[in-house]
Design an enzyme around this catalytic site. Sequence first.
Site, PDB file in Angstrom:
ATOM      1  N   HIS A 245       0.853  -1.188   0.525  1.00 42.00           N
ATOM      2  CA  HIS A 245      -0.076   0.187   0.232  1.00 42.00           C
ATOM      3  C   HIS A 245       0.975   1.272   0.006  1.00 42.00           C
ATOM      4  O   HIS A 245       0.671   2.217  -1.029  1.00 42.00           O
ATOM      5  CB  HIS A 245      -1.151   0.308   1.352  1.00 42.00           C
ATOM      6  CG  HIS A 245      -2.029  -1.212   1.978  1.00 42.00           C
ATOM      7  ND1 HIS A 245      -3.138  -1.350   0.261  1.00 42.00           N
ATOM      8  CD2 HIS A 245      -1.949  -2.327   2.326  1.00 42.00           C
ATOM      9  CE1 HIS A 245      -3.963  -2.759   1.433  1.00 42.00           C
ATOM     10  NE2 HIS A 245      -2.503  -2.875   2.176  1.00 42.00           N
TER      11      HIS A 245
HETATM   12  C1  BDR Z   1      -2.964   0.417   5.296  1.00 43.28           C
HETATM   13  O1  BDR Z   1      -3.219  -0.240   6.446  1.00 43.28           O
HETATM   14  C2  BDR Z   1      -2.208  -0.409   7.574  1.00 43.28           C
HETATM   15  O2  BDR Z   1      -2.067  -1.865   8.163  1.00 43.28           O
HETATM   16  C3  BDR Z   1      -0.803  -0.381   6.298  1.00 43.28           C
HETATM   17  O3  BDR Z   1       0.400   0.368   6.570  1.00 43.28           O
HETATM   18  C4  BDR Z   1      -1.680   0.830   5.099  1.00 43.28           C
HETATM   19  O4  BDR Z   1      -1.443   2.338   5.674  1.00 43.28           O
HETATM   20  C5  BDR Z   1      -3.695  -0.266   4.373  1.00 43.28           C
HETATM   21  O5  BDR Z   1      -5.361  -0.110   4.451  1.00 43.28           O
END
Ligand code: BDR
Length: 315
Positions: A245
Amino acid sequence: MSDRIKRKIIIDTDPGQDDAIAILLALASPELEVLGITAVAGNVPLELTQQNIRKTCELAGRTEVKVYAGANAPMKRKLFTAEYVHGATGLNGIELPKPTMPLQSQNGVDFIIETIMKQPEKSVTLCTLGPLTNVGIALERVPEIASRIKELVMMGGGLFEGGNVTPAAEFNIFVDPDAAKLVFDSGIPIIVMPLDVTHKALTTAARIEKIRAIGTSVSTAVTGWLEFFERFDEDKYGTDGGPLHDPNVIAYLLKPELYAGRHINVEIETKSELTIGMTVADYWQVMDKPKNAIWMTELDADGFFDLIVERISQI
Ligand code: BDR
Ligand code: CA
């Protein structure tokens, strides 16, 4: 690259393996000047996120980077964490030494406010990789910062891909919807990397092998993190690899041509029990509401991973 044309950024983050890789990508990029990194509670509590930022800076040999601890809980709600994805430390997958570089004494929210007020107008880009609590508190305290921020590029939300904590809500918005609402209603120019983009950035076995092949201590750490972090989403989605992400926020600053999206209206649900934290994104422009965010949907995934390999090799 001359200092004059470096883009000044503040990274606000809750590491998290994908946050840590985003930090490495930024620190490895001469186009960016990292003014400071602020920790927020999210994937794991604040005490761990601030340490994880410092561990990551030390891994990159960048002990001079200024790291600040911000908010330890969402603006109005109880903290919801994600050890079930990231492990007990937030950075499971490889053991890193306890950090020795300093944590700044100034609070992260104060640092954000002071930096934006002090730097030339529209010169600072905020890169948010976690819940928006620090920025939300900063906006509530000093609303004038909104018109001074160049851009806010965030990982958060989802439309076509739905949510990843509830069917409607993505983690970063779900954890602090009240802060997210303040941000989306603030007038700051916003660029969103939602799940619609990040679910295209899959850490396939072939991509992980390219990172492993770099053969440095940094690449070993990154592969360890990726192999730990991807297992949860691989099981959930049945894909080869999980979504990477947060590095999309930094990659966008370096190579915006990897992304495509639409300028639309986005509002945040803060009340409904069923859909709290939903990013209500008017992608088809069925409402006549002001456009407040660029909502990305397209990614050149090979170009994204090539960029990561290129930059990680340089640390
Ligand atoms: C987001 O949530 C976190 O678990 C990750 O770091 C990312 O920023 C994805 O939904
Ligand atoms: Ca994150």
